[in-house]
Scaffold this motif. Sequence first.
Motif, short mmCIF file in Angstrom:
data_model
loop_
_atom_site.label_atom_id
_atom_site.label_comp_id
_atom_site.label_asym_id
_atom_site.label_seq_id
_atom_site.Cartn_x
_atom_site.Cartn_y
_atom_site.Cartn_z
N LYS A 13 0.83 -1.20 0.00
CA LYS A 13 0.00 0.00 0.00
C LYS A 13 0.87 1.25 0.00
O LYS A 13 0.62 2.21 -0.75
CB LYS A 13 -0.92 -0.01 1.21
CG LYS A 13 -1.89 1.18 1.29
CD LYS A 13 -2.85 0.98 2.45
CE LYS A 13 -3.88 2.11 2.52
NZ LYS A 13 -3.30 3.40 2.91
N PHE A 14 1.91 1.25 0.85
CA PHE A 14 2.81 2.40 0.91
C PHE A 14 3.50 2.63 -0.44
O PHE A 14 3.62 3.76 -0.91
CB PHE A 14 3.87 2.20 2.00
CG PHE A 14 3.32 2.15 3.40
CD1 PHE A 14 2.18 2.86 3.75
CD2 PHE A 14 3.95 1.39 4.38
CE1 PHE A 14 1.68 2.81 5.03
CE2 PHE A 14 3.44 1.33 5.67
CZ PHE A 14 2.31 2.05 6.00
N GLU A 16 2.48 1.61 -3.41
CA GLU A 16 1.50 1.97 -4.44
C GLU A 16 1.13 3.45 -4.35
O GLU A 16 0.97 4.12 -5.36
CB GLU A 16 0.25 1.11 -4.29
CG GLU A 16 -0.75 1.29 -5.43
CD GLU A 16 -1.95 0.37 -5.29
OE1 GLU A 16 -2.36 -0.20 -6.31
OE2 GLU A 16 -2.45 0.23 -4.16
N GLU A 17 0.99 3.95 -3.13
CA GLU A 17 0.56 5.33 -2.94
C GLU A 17 1.70 6.34 -3.08
O GLU A 17 1.47 7.46 -3.55
CB GLU A 17 -0.08 5.50 -1.55
CG GLU A 17 -1.41 4.80 -1.39
CD GLU A 17 -1.99 4.99 0.00
OE1 GLU A 17 -1.26 5.51 0.88
OE2 GLU A 17 -3.16 4.62 0.21
N ASN A 18 2.90 5.95 -2.71
CA ASN A 18 3.97 6.95 -2.59
C ASN A 18 5.13 6.79 -3.55
O ASN A 18 5.90 7.73 -3.75
CB ASN A 18 4.53 6.93 -1.15
CG ASN A 18 3.48 7.24 -0.12
OD1 ASN A 18 3.12 8.40 0.08
ND2 ASN A 18 2.96 6.21 0.54
N ASP A 20 7.21 5.94 -7.19
CA ASP A 20 7.24 5.89 -8.64
C ASP A 20 8.70 5.93 -9.06
O ASP A 20 9.60 5.97 -8.20
CB ASP A 20 6.43 7.03 -9.27
CG ASP A 20 6.85 8.41 -8.77
OD1 ASP A 20 8.02 8.78 -9.01
OD2 ASP A 20 6.03 9.10 -8.16
N ARG A 76 1.58 -0.13 -13.30
CA ARG A 76 0.27 -0.07 -12.67
C ARG A 76 -0.80 -0.41 -13.70
O ARG A 76 -0.52 -0.52 -14.89
CB ARG A 76 0.02 1.33 -12.10
CG ARG A 76 1.09 1.77 -11.08
CD ARG A 76 0.94 3.25 -10.75
NE ARG A 76 1.99 3.69 -9.83
CZ ARG A 76 1.86 3.71 -8.51
NH1 ARG A 76 0.71 3.33 -7.97
NH2 ARG A 76 2.84 4.10 -7.73
N GLU A 106 -10.36 13.02 -8.42
CA GLU A 106 -9.68 12.51 -7.22
C GLU A 106 -9.57 10.99 -7.26
O GLU A 106 -8.55 10.42 -6.85
CB GLU A 106 -10.44 12.96 -5.97
CG GLU A 106 -10.29 14.45 -5.67
CD GLU A 106 -11.14 14.90 -4.49
OE1 GLU A 106 -11.96 14.08 -4.01
OE2 GLU A 106 -11.00 16.06 -4.06
N GLU A 109 -6.86 10.09 -9.75
CA GLU A 109 -5.53 10.36 -9.19
C GLU A 109 -5.08 9.22 -8.28
O GLU A 109 -3.88 9.01 -8.10
CB GLU A 109 -5.55 11.68 -8.43
CG GLU A 109 -5.63 12.91 -9.33
CD GLU A 109 -5.85 14.18 -8.56
OE1 GLU A 109 -6.17 14.11 -7.35
OE2 GLU A 109 -5.71 15.27 -9.15
N GLY A 110 -6.03 8.47 -7.74
CA GLY A 110 -5.69 7.33 -6.89
C GLY A 110 -5.07 6.18 -7.66
O GLY A 110 -4.55 5.24 -7.05
N SER A 113 0.77 7.45 -8.22
CA SER A 113 1.36 7.80 -6.92
C SER A 113 0.97 9.21 -6.51
O SER A 113 0.55 10.03 -7.34
CB SER A 113 2.89 7.69 -7.00
OG SER A 113 3.43 8.78 -7.73
N LEU A 114 1.12 9.50 -5.22
CA LEU A 114 0.77 10.82 -4.70
C LEU A 114 1.61 11.91 -5.35
O LEU A 114 1.12 13.00 -5.66
CB LEU A 114 0.94 10.85 -3.18
CG LEU A 114 -0.01 9.96 -2.38
CD1 LEU A 114 0.36 9.98 -0.90
CD2 LEU A 114 -1.45 10.42 -2.57
#
Length: 329
Positions: A13-14, A16-18, A20, A76, A106, A109-110, A113-114
Amino acid sequence: MQTSKLKTLLIYKFLEENSDESNPISTSELISMLGEKGIKAERKSIYADIEALKQIGCDIITVRAPIKGGFFIASRKFELPEVRLLIDAVSSAGFITPKKTKILIEKLEGLISLNQAKALKSQVYCEGDNKCDNEEVYYVIDRLDEAINKRKQVKFTYRRRNIDKENKKTYSSKVFTVSPYALIWKGDHYYLVCNNSKYDNLMNLRLDRIKKIEILDVPQRKVSEVSDYRKSFDAADYTSKMFNMFSGETDEVKLLCKLSLIEEIIDRFGSRIPLMAVDANHFETRINAAVSDGLVSWIMQYGSDIKVLEPEYLADMVSDKAKSILQLY
């Protein structure tokens, strides 16, 4: 859930979200992130979790660099350019309200990455003035899709903007009962192709103007009763013949065009249309099109670069339109 399993899922999860390609997440950062969730971890366990994720197909790349090493998700479901295209489409779609546009963007955007989402947000321009205010549009799309699949008629209120001397935003409404056949996105608007039960033809209605929709327990009329389509509605064929989504009787149209328009004509009608040279500066082509005000407007935008040769009544429509415009000036 066991702490070890939860730790592995959190690591993914970390990442995937943060993470690249430009922002790998280091082992120390992963340990810190896990610590914020109340999970203690050692470097060796992080490596083991990364390896386990790779074994089940997660495309995680290890970066070994003296300054910024770590791990990142390499591929991804949607790549950055794909998400950009989707966001641009949502931003420009006039039938999506500003509120739903914001929510949809939004969600899109998910998919990245952030850091990528933050950079992308600064590049996206959203024109708010061309957006509708019908918050029922999602529900309308869902109900129409259901009715089309079940081949049922629908009843709804159709709303149009009024012209007011005091420039007040008011609307007039009319109730329609129709047989729905297809949903078509054309020119930044979403249209319902349907048949009004009072007539024997097809018409196009904008979805952003539809409210209070209800599916009726009444079978839709067969499309063969109201169009030239025998078995089923052909959305691709129908759209290719429409101009600005004005409906009309289909006819064969013969055009004389300037040679400079060849690319635009091919882009509009496809590479299979006939192109016959007339002289060094002109060519002729034949198309099947719905003869309507939309077609007249499309032809007139090219001025003297396009001339209608057949049918004669379409040439008269263009001529009459040109004369009416001339009278204004």
